[in-house]
Every structure is written in C-alpha cells, then in structure tokens.
Write an enzyme that holds these catalytic residues in place. Structure first.
Site, PDB file in Angstrom:
ATOM      1  CD  GLU A  35      31.499  34.159  37.700  1.00 57.46           C
ATOM      2  OE1 GLU A  35      32.561  34.575  38.205  1.00 57.46           O
ATOM      3  OE2 GLU A  35      30.389  34.577  38.023  1.00 57.46           O
ATOM      4  CG  ASP A  79      25.336  12.037  28.840  1.00 63.96           C
ATOM      5  OD1 ASP A  79      26.498  12.340  28.527  1.00 63.96           O
ATOM      6  OD2 ASP A  79      24.391  12.848  28.825  1.00 63.96           O
ATOM      7  CG  HIS A 114      29.756  38.024  37.269  1.00 61.49           C
ATOM      8  ND1 HIS A 114      29.167  37.063  38.056  1.00 61.49           N
ATOM      9  CD2 HIS A 114      28.983  39.118  37.364  1.00 61.49           C
ATOM     10  CE1 HIS A 114      28.065  37.556  38.593  1.00 61.49           C
ATOM     11  NE2 HIS A 114      27.926  38.803  38.196  1.00 61.49           N
ATOM     12  CE  LYS A 139      26.939  15.425  26.336  1.00 59.64           C
ATOM     13  NZ  LYS A 139      25.818  14.491  26.412  1.00 59.64           N
ATOM     14  CB  CYS A 196      28.518  39.958  41.610  1.00 61.50           C
ATOM     15  SG  CYS A 196      27.361  41.167  40.971  1.00 61.50           S
ATOM     16  CE1 TYR A 197      22.333  40.020  47.539  1.00 60.10           C
ATOM     17  CE2 TYR A 197      23.234  37.888  48.201  1.00 60.10           C
ATOM     18  CZ  TYR A 197      22.370  38.942  48.423  1.00 60.10           C
ATOM     19  OH  TYR A 197      21.542  38.939  49.519  1.00 60.10           O
ATOM     20  N   GLY A 210      24.126  37.056  42.461  1.00 58.53           N
ATOM     21  CA  GLY A 210      22.693  36.789  42.573  1.00 58.53           C
ATOM     22  C   GLY A 210      21.910  38.055  42.305  1.00 58.53           C
TER      23      GLY A 210
END
Ligand code: XMP
Length: 519
Positions: free
Chosen positions: A178, A233, A176, A375, A85-86, A58
């Site tokens: 990710e 969708d 990070h 998605k 991180c944060y 963040g």
C-alpha cells in the site's frame, strides 16, 4: 442484513499505514471499512458480510503474550484473504505455520523481490521488468509455511516474501504493497479485488444517492442545523443534506471578523444565491474582536474564540424552531478507531467536533454524511454536487482564522492590512499557476514595525511574513520552493499595493520544527 455495495473488511492490527490500504481500495471503487481486530468477532463478520478480507500489518509479535489475533471464523468464511506483514504472520500462525523473531530476521526499508517459477494471479503485471521494489518493515518473519501454502516471491531477508494457498484463495505478503515505496503495489490490490469478484460498484454518484436516502431516513420531517465555516467539508455536507431535505436545513455561518478578504460575502453568495439554502449570516465580529482586545497569548486567543463560537452558534441554533439534528462534516479519518497496544485491548476513538460539546449540551442528534469518506473523496463528492473547482481546491483555513496569523495583539487595523496583503499574495500565486501545487499559502502580519524608505520619505510600517508549504496531511510540511523572481515580484506588489506595509519576510521554516500556522 443486505448492504447496497460489495464490501471488503480490513482487520487492523495497528499498522501506521492501514489507512493507506483503504485509500488504495477506494481508488479501485471498492467499498471497504477498517475495524480493529478486537472489535471483530464471528457475529460481526456475519453481519458485515465481506466479499474479501485484508489482515493489516501491526507492531506486535504473534508469539507474544496476548498477541492480537483475528477471530477464528475469518478463515472459514470462504472468501479471499490477503495478509500484509503482521497479517501474513498471523495467518501462518493460525493456520499451522511458524513465525520467528530474533537476530537477523528484521528488514526495514527498500527491498527487491524475486519471483519463483510459478505464476500467481494476484501478481499479474508484476515482474515484467525483473525484480520488484517493495517496502519492508518487519522484525519477525515467517520461517515455516502453513500447510497448503507455496512461495511465489523471495527477498534477501524474507524467503517467504510472497506466499499463497491458491486453493483457498489465501494470499500473504511480508511487505507493504500500500505504500508509495512499493511503486507497483496498487496492481497487487487491483488483482486481489478482481479475483474476489468486486465489480467497482462504489462510485461517487452511487455514494451520493445512498447518502441522500440515509439522510432522509434519519431525519424524517425534522429540522437540521449546520455550522458552515466556508471550508470544503462543511460546505459539501450542507449541499448534500440540502439535496436530501431541502428547506428542513438551515445553515449558520458565524462570521467572527477573522475571515479573509471577501470571504464572508462569497460564502453567503454561494449558499444563499447559488444553492438557495436557508442561511443565517451571523455577523458577530464586534463580539469576537471585542473579546480578543489586548490578548496576545496564542492559547488564550484560541480558547476565547472557541468559547464564543459555541455561545454564538447556540444562540442562533436556538432560534430555529424544532431543530433536532446538527450536521457535521466529520470525515472517515476522524472516526477510525485506532488500535492501542500499550493499554491492552482498549481503543482510542478520535472524535471530531467542529462545535465541540454542543450536540450533548443542546440535546441534538448528529447527521454526519461524510463519515465514510477521505478528504479527497469529499472533494470528488463536491464536484459531483456541482461545486466549482475553485472552491473545492481551496487551501485549508483554520477555525480561529486570521487570529493565529496575527501574532501579538489583534487590532482591526492589523487585520485590514493582513487581509489586503494575503489577497495580493494569493493572487500572485494564482497568476503564476502555483495554487494547486501548494498545500497552504498565507500571509501573516508580524507584531512589529520597521523603518523603510519610499519615494523620498521615511516610513515606519508593519512587516508581513509570507508562507507556503507542501504537505500530505498537515502533520508535517516542507517549504514550497518559490523562485527568487517570484518572491521579488510578490514583495514589490505587496509593498506597492498594501498601505501600511514596508517590509516582507519569507518564512522558510518546515514543520517540524515550525507549525504551519504561526500560532
Ligand atoms: P499547524 O499550525 O498545527 O496546522 O501546523 C496544521 C493544519 O491545521 C490547520 N489548523 C487548524 N484548523 N482549527 C482548524 O480547523 C484550528 O484550530 C487549527 N489550527 C491549525 C492549519 O491551518 C494547517 O492546515
């Protein structure tokens, strides 16, 4: 409260990449949800019953006034926690360590982490080829570890790049894992969920079964209407709901006369004939095209189409006796609440209404069976439900349809030419095996005629533009790099096969500065 799956809670502190954490976990068949820090209190923790918690990154500083904090109880849950991180800084701050900012503590971009002597289970498979590349993005850094923590990896500007209190199963990293630029970051998540005891119980077939049960429980014996656009969708939502409640579902497919070649017929065939779903094919092309006559302004076009769409949908929906529910293909990214720091603890909720405002107006309740999916997971569910790959992999097509690919006034003549040119172009792309490499490709008809020569005669015909882009989410896009041979062949085919076109432009504009659609 019992939950059908093991659950992981991601507490969001506002990082731009929190959704990617969820993606990495879902890829590991772990069910997770993202919740903003200011919506998570001890009662929520109890009802959510996470098997593990991740504290996201963040933009804030832990020592700033009103800095976002997790609920105190999170550290007493007795479950593994991973701080990113944060999330690392907040862990240290809450557990008795120290975080500092100021000159020389920031680190942005690529960095390399070197291991310390001790082994750590969440790092299994890491450092096998030396230092690991990671992505850093922090202003502050940890300067003193909380009691019980130890360092397991360092980088030039983050002496506490990887830290852990193994006894309590608390792990915290400054980088990070990710993001794409931490190439082996997924391994770290995999190790974390394994040690937390996740058994990868979240699969598409289990999702399908749970979703069907939920739909049945929600709807009972009432009627449901679903607006079909022909996109992935709404189609997946409709097929899933049909599997749950059969004939209690009626789909309304509004044909605004701005669809691609054969599109309406294909949608009708697939739903009515293949799936035996009750389908109203509302051919309202005269209404839409009549209302659009003489309109060139892009926003007026969009507003006209949006307004008519709601009117038409409502007209048909009113004919379905006893309809109490409206089905929508809302996806998870549309419902995640984003954390706002500028306005204090307020949160912005992004809500997505395919038929905006209609549920309130008609007093309908919503059925949104894809609310928990990303998605690509919707595509996986579509495959699970037996939808053909050719349908699932289709490029996105905008709600206003060909209207926004026909700058200037819309006429039936221009639409007919555009449909043919687009069909030839897409056929070319498919023949060359390029369709799946491209995010979106389409032809547009330009508001001009130009002079040409064909055979021995002069021509004065329309110019067509062809466009193809690559993208991850449609927010930014690059032009797809066709070869000159491909472009030449496509130009020749369009001009030879489509009457009324004598010139083809190739649109090289990326987004930004362009948008994907022309209007
Ligand atoms: P732009 O043109 O804004 O498009 O770069 C980004 C993506 O969104 C699609 N798009 C729409 N989709 N209704 C939709 O359902 C719309 O009004 C709309 N406008 C643009 C566009 O096709 C691209 O994939």
């Amino acid at each position: 409260m019992t939950h059908p799956h093991q659950r992981l809670l991601i507490i969001d502190f506002g990082s731009q990449v929190t959704q990617l954490i969820a993606r990495r976990l879902r890829e590991l068949n772990v069910y997770c949800e993202i919740h903003p820090f200011n919506r998570v209190d001890d009662a929520f923790l109890k009802s959510f019953a996470p098997r593990a918690v991740i504290l996201s990154g963040g933009p804030a500083s832990v020592y700033a006034d009103g800095a976002p904090m997790p609920p105190a109880g999170v550290f007493d849950l007795g479950v593994p926690i991973l701080g990113i991180c944060y999330g690392q800084q907040v862990m240290m701050h809450c557990l008795g360590g120290k975080v500092e900012g100021g000159h020389g503590t920031a680190e942005f971009g690529r960095a390399f982490v070197t291991p310390t002597a001790d082994k750590l289970s969440i790092l299994d498979g890491w450092f096998t080829q030396g230092d690991e590349q990671v992505w850093m993005s922090h202003g502050d850094h940890v300067s003193k570890l909380a009691p019980g923590f130890q360092v397991y990896g360092t980088s030039p500007n983050a002496p506490f790049a990887i830290t852990a209190d193994v006894a309590r199963n608390f792990y915290a990293v400054q980088f990070h894992p990710e993001v794409h630029h931490t190439p082996r970051g997924a391994k770290l998540y995999e190790n974390f969920v394994r040690l937390a005891g996740f058994t990868s119980d979240w699969t598409m077939s289990s999702y399908r079964e749970d979703a069907i049960e939920k739909i049945r429980a929600q709807v009972g014996d009432k009627q449901v209407i679903c607006g079909l656009s022909g996109g992935v969708d709404s189609s997946v939502a409709a097929i899933l709901i049909h599997e749950a409640i059969g004939d209690q579902l009626t789909c309304v497919f509004v044909d605004h006369g701005l669809l691609r070649k054969n599109e309406a017929a294909e949608v009708v065939r697939m739903f009515r004939d293949n799936y035996n779903i009750k389908l109203i094919h509302a051919d309202e092309s005269d209404l839409f095209l009549g209302a659009l006559e003489g309109i060139s302004d892009p926003e007026t076009k969009r507003k006209t189409i949006g307004r008519l769409f709601i009117d038409v949908f409502q007209k048909y929906a009113n004919q379905i006796e006893g309809a109490e529910f409206l089905a929508q293909g809302t996806l998870y990214p549309d419902v995640i609440e984003s954390v706002s720091f500028s306005g204090g603890p307020s949160v912005t909720i992004k809500s997505h209404h395919n038929v905006g405002g209609l549920p309130e107006k008609m007093g309908l309740k919503l059925v949104e069976p894809l609310r928990e999916l990303f998605k690509d997971e919707v595509r996986a569910l579509g495959r699970e439900l037996g939808l053909p790959q050719s349908f699932i992999g289709r490029h996105p097509f905008p709600g206003p349809g060909l209207a926004i690919r026909c700058p200037g006034e819309i006429t039936r003549e221009k639409l007919a030419i555009l449909r043919e040119a687009d069909a030839v172009y897409i056929d070319q792309i498919r023949k060359h095996g390029l369709y799946d490499e491209i995010w979106q490709a389409f032809a547009a008809i330009l508001p001009m005629k130009t002079v040409g020569v064909m055979g021995d005669g002069r021509t004065y015909d329309y110019a067509v533009a062809i466009r193809a882009v690559t993208s991850v989410d449609g927010m930014t896009a690059d032009t797809y790099p066709f070869t000159n041979e491909f472009l030449g062949e496509t130009m020749t085919r369009i001009i030879n096969e489509v009457k009324g076109v004598n010139r083809v432009f190739y649109d090289l504009t990326s987004k930004p500065p362009g948008t994907i659609e022309l209007e």
